[in-house]
Structure formats: C-alpha cells, structure tokens
Design a protein around this motif. Structure first.
Motif, PDB file in Angstrom:
ATOM      1  N   PHE A   1      28.425  -0.090 -27.749  1.00 39.45           N
ATOM      2  CA  PHE A   1      27.904   0.316 -26.288  1.00 39.45           C
ATOM      3  C   PHE A   1      27.736   2.143 -27.252  1.00 39.45           C
ATOM      4  CE2 PHE A   1      28.057  -2.793 -24.624  1.00 39.45           C
ATOM      5  CZ  PHE A   1      26.461  -3.731 -23.744  1.00 39.45           C
ATOM      6  N   ASN A   2      26.643   3.037 -27.361  1.00 44.28           N
ATOM      7  CA  ASN A   2      26.992   4.508 -26.837  1.00 44.28           C
ATOM      8  C   ASN A   2      26.063   4.909 -26.007  1.00 44.28           C
ATOM      9  OD1 ASN A   2      26.200   6.993 -27.616  1.00 44.28           O
ATOM     10  ND2 ASN A   2      24.723   7.498 -29.091  1.00 44.28           N
ATOM     11  N   ASN A   3      27.664   5.770 -24.592  1.00 41.85           N
ATOM     12  CA  ASN A   3      27.234   5.677 -23.856  1.00 41.85           C
ATOM     13  C   ASN A   3      26.682   7.373 -23.278  1.00 41.85           C
ATOM     14  OD1 ASN A   3      29.656   7.378 -24.087  1.00 41.85           O
ATOM     15  ND2 ASN A   3      30.633   6.458 -22.214  1.00 41.85           N
ATOM     16  N   THR A   4      26.446   8.399 -24.105  1.00 39.43           N
ATOM     17  CA  THR A   4      25.965   9.804 -24.665  1.00 39.43           C
ATOM     18  C   THR A   4      23.973   9.314 -23.276  1.00 39.43           C
ATOM     19  OG1 THR A   4      25.114  11.348 -25.569  1.00 39.43           O
ATOM     20  CG2 THR A   4      23.671   8.791 -26.549  1.00 39.43           C
ATOM     21  N   LYS A   5      24.319  10.644 -22.694  1.00 34.96           N
ATOM     22  CA  LYS A   5      23.474  10.626 -21.854  1.00 34.96           C
ATOM     23  C   LYS A   5      21.846  11.775 -22.454  1.00 34.96           C
ATOM     24  CE  LYS A   5      23.007  10.821 -16.666  1.00 34.96           C
ATOM     25  NZ  LYS A   5      23.819  11.107 -15.702  1.00 34.96           N
ATOM     26  N   VAL A   6      20.875  11.395 -22.221  1.00 36.29           N
ATOM     27  CA  VAL A   6      19.685  12.420 -22.367  1.00 36.29           C
ATOM     28  C   VAL A   6      19.952  13.619 -21.729  1.00 36.29           C
ATOM     29  CG1 VAL A   6      17.506  12.833 -23.142  1.00 36.29           C
ATOM     30  CG2 VAL A   6      18.337  10.327 -23.628  1.00 36.29           C
ATOM     31  N   ILE A   7      19.494  14.495 -21.834  1.00 35.32           N
ATOM     32  CA  ILE A   7      19.495  15.695 -21.295  1.00 35.32           C
ATOM     33  C   ILE A   7      18.108  16.268 -21.347  1.00 35.32           C
ATOM     34  CG2 ILE A   7      21.808  16.452 -20.443  1.00 35.32           C
ATOM     35  CD1 ILE A   7      20.535  18.765 -23.636  1.00 35.32           C
ATOM     36  N   PRO A   8      17.280  16.244 -19.724  1.00 37.28           N
ATOM     37  CA  PRO A   8      16.365  16.946 -20.471  1.00 37.28           C
ATOM     38  C   PRO A   8      16.180  18.832 -20.947  1.00 37.28           C
ATOM     39  CG  PRO A   8      17.101  17.021 -17.895  1.00 37.28           C
ATOM     40  CD  PRO A   8      18.184  17.249 -18.275  1.00 37.28           C
TER      41      PRO A   8
ATOM     42  N   GLU B   1      32.655  -1.860 -25.180  1.00 38.77           N
ATOM     43  CA  GLU B   1      33.204  -1.004 -25.483  1.00 38.77           C
ATOM     44  C   GLU B   1      32.319   0.081 -25.770  1.00 38.77           C
ATOM     45  OE1 GLU B   1      36.981   0.580 -25.377  1.00 38.77           O
ATOM     46  OE2 GLU B   1      37.180  -1.857 -25.289  1.00 38.77           O
ATOM     47  N   PHE B   2      32.221   1.435 -25.073  1.00 38.78           N
ATOM     48  CA  PHE B   2      32.109   2.472 -25.390  1.00 38.78           C
ATOM     49  C   PHE B   2      32.883   3.879 -26.156  1.00 38.78           C
ATOM     50  CE2 PHE B   2      31.278   0.163 -21.560  1.00 38.78           C
ATOM     51  CZ  PHE B   2      30.071   0.449 -21.222  1.00 38.78           C
ATOM     52  N   LEU B   3      31.613   4.885 -26.884  1.00 40.54           N
ATOM     53  CA  LEU B   3      31.891   5.659 -28.074  1.00 40.54           C
ATOM     54  C   LEU B   3      30.482   6.683 -26.860  1.00 40.54           C
ATOM     55  CD1 LEU B   3      29.725   5.122 -30.244  1.00 40.54           C
ATOM     56  CD2 LEU B   3      31.734   3.621 -31.464  1.00 40.54           C
ATOM     57  N   THR B   4      30.769   7.346 -27.954  1.00 40.07           N
ATOM     58  CA  THR B   4      29.664   8.777 -27.644  1.00 40.07           C
ATOM     59  C   THR B   4      29.264   9.222 -28.749  1.00 40.07           C
ATOM     60  OG1 THR B   4      30.598   9.398 -25.547  1.00 40.07           O
ATOM     61  CG2 THR B   4      28.959  10.394 -26.423  1.00 40.07           C
ATOM     62  N   LEU B   5      28.098   9.685 -29.465  1.00 40.81           N
ATOM     63  CA  LEU B   5      27.245   9.893 -30.239  1.00 40.81           C
ATOM     64  C   LEU B   5      26.388  10.942 -30.039  1.00 40.81           C
ATOM     65  CD1 LEU B   5      26.395   9.343 -33.888  1.00 40.81           C
ATOM     66  CD2 LEU B   5      24.532  10.584 -32.490  1.00 40.81           C
ATOM     67  N   HIS B   6      26.035  11.611 -29.608  1.00 43.90           N
ATOM     68  CA  HIS B   6      25.035  12.983 -29.037  1.00 43.90           C
ATOM     69  C   HIS B   6      23.901  12.373 -30.250  1.00 43.90           C
ATOM     70  CE1 HIS B   6      27.366  13.528 -25.574  1.00 43.90           C
ATOM     71  NE2 HIS B   6      27.493  14.229 -25.790  1.00 43.90           N
TER      72      HIS B   6
ATOM     73  N   ILE C   1      29.580  -6.192 -32.778  1.00 44.02           N
ATOM     74  CA  ILE C   1      27.924  -5.326 -32.662  1.00 44.02           C
ATOM     75  C   ILE C   1      27.638  -4.350 -32.723  1.00 44.02           C
ATOM     76  CG2 ILE C   1      25.797  -6.728 -31.322  1.00 44.02           C
ATOM     77  CD1 ILE C   1      27.653  -9.148 -31.155  1.00 44.02           C
ATOM     78  N   ALA C   2      27.369  -3.612 -33.285  1.00 43.77           N
ATOM     79  CA  ALA C   2      26.832  -2.254 -32.599  1.00 43.77           C
ATOM     80  C   ALA C   2      25.488  -2.572 -32.450  1.00 43.77           C
ATOM     81  CB  ALA C   2      26.670  -1.236 -33.790  1.00 43.77           C
ATOM     82  N   VAL C   3      25.788  -1.427 -30.728  1.00 49.99           N
ATOM     83  CA  VAL C   3      24.006  -1.625 -29.861  1.00 49.99           C
ATOM     84  C   VAL C   3      23.421  -0.249 -30.409  1.00 49.99           C
ATOM     85  CG1 VAL C   3      23.729  -1.477 -27.193  1.00 49.99           C
ATOM     86  CG2 VAL C   3      25.257  -3.014 -28.051  1.00 49.99           C
ATOM     87  N   GLY C   4      22.594  -0.431 -31.614  1.00 50.86           N
ATOM     88  CA  GLY C   4      21.486   0.620 -31.997  1.00 50.86           C
ATOM     89  C   GLY C   4      22.420   1.275 -33.483  1.00 50.86           C
ATOM     90  N   THR C   5      21.696   2.244 -33.876  1.00 49.63           N
ATOM     91  CA  THR C   5      22.143   2.348 -34.841  1.00 49.63           C
ATOM     92  C   THR C   5      22.588   3.983 -34.943  1.00 49.63           C
ATOM     93  OG1 THR C   5      19.804   3.991 -34.876  1.00 49.63           O
ATOM     94  CG2 THR C   5      20.363   2.017 -35.878  1.00 49.63           C
ATOM     95  N   THR C   6      22.655   4.062 -33.613  1.00 48.98           N
ATOM     96  CA  THR C   6      24.030   5.680 -33.297  1.00 48.98           C
ATOM     97  C   THR C   6      25.213   4.500 -33.369  1.00 48.98           C
ATOM     98  OG1 THR C   6      23.098   5.334 -31.314  1.00 48.98           O
ATOM     99  CG2 THR C   6      22.097   6.920 -32.338  1.00 48.98           C
ATOM    100  N   SER C   7      25.888   3.541 -32.857  1.00 50.62           N
ATOM    101  CA  SER C   7      27.018   3.150 -32.691  1.00 50.62           C
ATOM    102  C   SER C   7      27.337   2.980 -33.592  1.00 50.62           C
ATOM    103  CB  SER C   7      27.102   1.784 -31.168  1.00 50.62           C
ATOM    104  OG  SER C   7      26.473   2.510 -30.164  1.00 50.62           O
ATOM    105  N   MET C   8      26.651   2.260 -34.956  1.00 48.95           N
ATOM    106  CA  MET C   8      26.732   1.341 -35.870  1.00 48.95           C
ATOM    107  C   MET C   8      27.446   3.119 -36.902  1.00 48.95           C
ATOM    108  SD  MET C   8      24.889  -0.409 -39.083  1.00 48.95           S
ATOM    109  CE  MET C   8      25.401  -1.997 -38.248  1.00 48.95           C
ATOM    110  N   ARG C   9      26.682   4.222 -36.589  1.00 38.65           N
ATOM    111  CA  ARG C   9      27.356   5.293 -38.239  1.00 38.65           C
ATOM    112  C   ARG C   9      28.165   5.746 -36.824  1.00 38.65           C
ATOM    113  NH1 ARG C   9      23.635   9.711 -37.115  1.00 38.65           N
ATOM    114  NH2 ARG C   9      24.121  10.403 -39.488  1.00 38.65           N
ATOM    115  N   THR C  10      28.224   5.879 -35.948  1.00 38.87           N
ATOM    116  CA  THR C  10      29.318   6.404 -35.056  1.00 38.87           C
ATOM    117  C   THR C  10      31.200   5.305 -35.667  1.00 38.87           C
ATOM    118  OG1 THR C  10      27.887   7.069 -32.915  1.00 38.87           O
ATOM    119  CG2 THR C  10      30.902   7.022 -33.271  1.00 38.87           C
ATOM    120  N   LEU C  11      31.054   4.130 -35.969  1.00 35.76           N
ATOM    121  CA  LEU C  11      32.082   3.401 -35.568  1.00 35.76           C
ATOM    122  C   LEU C  11      31.786   3.058 -37.633  1.00 35.76           C
ATOM    123  CD1 LEU C  11      30.593   0.135 -34.418  1.00 35.76           C
ATOM    124  CD2 LEU C  11      33.298   1.179 -33.655  1.00 35.76           C
TER     125      LEU C  11
END
Length: 407
Positions: free
Chosen positions: A65-72, A227-232, A274-284
């Motif tokens: 999973f990508n655990n990035t958090k959206v900021i306003p 597992e968690f990683l971060t892509l902003h 299994i990547a949850v989202g294209t952002t997780s896939m691009r990071t992996l």
C-alpha cells in the motif's frame, strides 16, 4: 525488454477510448467497499464487489500500500482589492526538498506552485490571512519570490507550529480537475485512504480509497501480508499525454520513501506481490531498478529516470537479488529509510520485475496510467475497459476498481 527504438514507435492514438461524462464518478459511494470490482485473470473477466476482495487474493500473498496522505494543497489568499490568488502547492524547494521534512518545519518554507490569478499578484506584495490553531491566532504570509519559476515563500506567526498544521487549517482538498466541482466537507475524509499516514500528496492514491478496516481485517485473517511505502502523488499524475510519440511526454517526478523493514520483508517474500495502485507499483518497480544500479555501477543515488528501464543490460537480476542489494546498501550505511525520486514511465513492452497483481481504478484516455495498465495486461486493457463501460462501472478517482493479474 523492449529497446528504446521499439517503445519510441508507440503511438498515443492507440490508447484512446471514449469516456462519457456521465461515467465519471463525481462523488464517492456512501460505503467505500460497496464499489464494483472487475477481475482480469488468465485472460478471463469476472465481476465482483470490492468487499469480496479477500476471497480473490491467495493466502500468503503480500499487498503493498501507498500510505501517503493528501494535504489540502489549494491555498486561497485575498488581495486588498478583493482579488483572490490561489496557490496550489506542487513541490517543496526550501529549507528542504524532502516532503516529509518540510511538512514539520516551523519556520518559513518555499514551494514551487501553480498560481491562479498570477498576473494580479505584484512583485514584493505580501498576501496575508489569519487562522486559529491550537488556541492561538496565526497570521499567514505569502510572497512571490520568483515569478518565472513560481516560487512562493510562506511564513506564519505562532510558536512551534509545523507547516502541516498551517495547510490543514487553511487549505482546500485538491480534487482532480475532471470532477468539475468544488470540494465539500465530505471530501476531506473520503479523498483519503483509511491507512493514510505520511502528509505530502496533492492527489490521492485512489486504488486505496475502496479499502475499509473490515476488508483489511479479512485479508489479514486470510494470511495476506501487508506492507506500506510512500510515494507522494504529484499533480503531474493528471497531466494528459499530448505527444503522439508517447516517449516525448515530459514524465513527472515524484518522491518516494521506503523504510528498511519494508525492504527486508520484500526481499524475504517469495509469494505473490500485489501493488495497491499504480503509485505503489511505480515505487516497487523503481526500487528494483535502484537495486540494478547498485549491482551494475555501485550507484547509490535513488533516482530513476523516465526511460532507464529500457536501456540495454547484459543480464538483469531476479527480484530478490535486486532487493538484497538495496538492503545491503542500507545496512552498510546504517540507513533506516531511503528517500528517492522516480520518473519511471511504464508502457507496453515493459517487463514487470516485482508485481504479480495490480489493484487499480479506471483511468483517463490517453494517460500514462492507461499505458501502464496496457503494459501489465499485455494489451488486453481495451477488452477490460469495454466490459466495464458495458456493465456501468464508475470511472476515475471516485469510481470503481479492478484487480488485474500478470499472465
């Protein structure tokens, strides 16, 4: 692996499709996991609900999973004349270019921004606003310090108040432009995954929006690891491809952060990833190519250029060998996490080295994400999208989901 010459022959017109406006989900469903879920596996399509996902993921698999958090990230200031100036935060410049670091800064920060009404913002003019944080009033000031590069310096009064508190108190949710509406109070929690943690994205990793605590709990009970990683996620994710020769597209750069425990667990894992989202896939996949750089040339700058994977290599390592190289580098240097950038452009012809499955929403025509899905499904994306349109699936950020398996 396709050569640079071959991928340069990929034409944008082959990745267009008609998406009626009424198929774009303008608002989220009442319950996240009530969304539809299409599965593409072994050349066959089946239809499900997202809350059935735990029954589709084999025991022993790992979801990333990508655990990035959206900021306003949309900040509105008002001139004395009444004119509104919008500052949309893109990427930090000073005192750090690392998003996780700048969000905790309690002093002035400089961001590269998109600026609405730029012509009305005069040089040396300081815009101000007021907000109440932790019981104290803060005066927020913004100054355009570099018009050409659209650099905005922001400062604020008040002691020990981090920048993240400033944007949380003053900013608006940066909804995708194709929704064609202003953010509502409901968007603040819903345009965010339930596992979001690391502030810094200006767009949500939308594949994760469907997950609920119930679904995550069932996956765990079925012995599915997480597992968690971060892509902003940056605003460039919405940038359409305009060049018929797709390799001419200026791929956006996004910041990644991965800790050593995640790298170790990825290295040891021998079952499906299994990547949850294209952002997780691009990071992996970017992490894999960082391992290649370490093995091939001892290069230790975690930066993956747009077309690096399409260069010619004598021999490429297996997933585990590449991750072992990254892990070894981190252990040797005493590093607990690595921060890097990626411009990786995944398109038909790309060989996937990490991911066996992908959970993702339905994407815009002629987008970099359609090219990624086309690459992963070996060109079967059009069959999947046609079926989704025929079955009244909802598209884009607040739309329905898919789980795609590598053939």
């Amino acid at each position: 692996m396709e050569s640079l010459k071959t991928i340069q022959e990929i034409k944008l017109s082959d990745y267009e499709y008609t998406l009626p406006d009424d198929r774009i989900a303008k608002f989220p469903l009442e319950k996240r996991d009530d969304s539809k879920l299409i599965q593409y596996k072994d050349g066959k399509i089946s239809h499900h609900r997202f809350n059935e996902l735990p029954g589709l993921v084999p025991s022993g698999s790992m979801l990333v999973f990508n655990n990035t958090k959206v900021i306003p990230a949309r900040l509105i200031f008002q001139r004395d004349t009444g004119a509104k100036i919008e500052v949309f935060l893109l990427k930090p410049v000073s005192p750090s270019a690392v998003i996780n670091e700048i969000m905790v800064q309690a002093g002035p920060v400089v961001w590269e921004s998109m600026i609405g009404n730029l012509k009305k913002w005069k040089d040396n003019e300081i815009l101000q606003g007021q907000v109440r944080i932790n019981g104290q009033y803060c005066i927020i000031s913004a100054q355009l310090i570099d018009r050409e590069n659209k650099l905005v310096e922001m400062s604020w009064t008040g002691q020990d108040i981090p920048f993240v508190s400033i944007v949380e108190a003053t900013g608006e949710v940066p909804l995708p432009p194709y929704l064609g509406r202003k953010a509502t109070p409901e968007d603040k929690p819903r345009y965010q995954t339930v596992y979001s943690k690391m502030e810094g994205a200006v767009a949500a990793p939308t594949a994760g929006l469907h997950f609920t605590e119930e679904v995550l709990g069932k996956l765990k009970s079925n012995n599915v690891k997480e597992e968690f990683l971060t892509l902003h996620v940056g605003a460039g994710t919405f940038q359409p491809i305009k060049d018929e020769t797709v390799t001419d597209h200026p791929m956006h750069s996004e910041q990644m952060v991965i800790d050593i425990d995640t790298v170790r667990n990825l290295t040891l894992h021998q079952d499906k990833i299994i990547a949850v989202g294209t952002t997780s896939m691009r990071t992996l996949e970017s992490l894999y190519w960082f391992g290649v750089k370490i093995l091939n040339s001892n290069e230790t700058v975690f930066s993956i250029e747009k077309l690096f994977p399409y260069l010619e290599f004598d021999e490429l390592p297996q997933r585990r060998e590449s991750f072992e190289a990254v892990l070894g580098y981190m252990v040797e240097k005493g590093i607990n996490e690595i921060t890097g950038t990626t411009e990786i452009f995944i398109m038909p012809g790309y060989d996937f080295h990490v991911c066996d499955g992908l959970i993702t929403n339905f994407h815009q025509p002629s987008s970099t994400l359609i090219l990624l899905v086309a690459a992963f499904t070996k060109g079967k994306w059009r069959n999947i999208y046609s079926e989704a349109l025929k079955k009244d699936y909802r598209f884009l950020s607040y739309g329905d989901s898919s789980i795609l398996w590598k053939n």
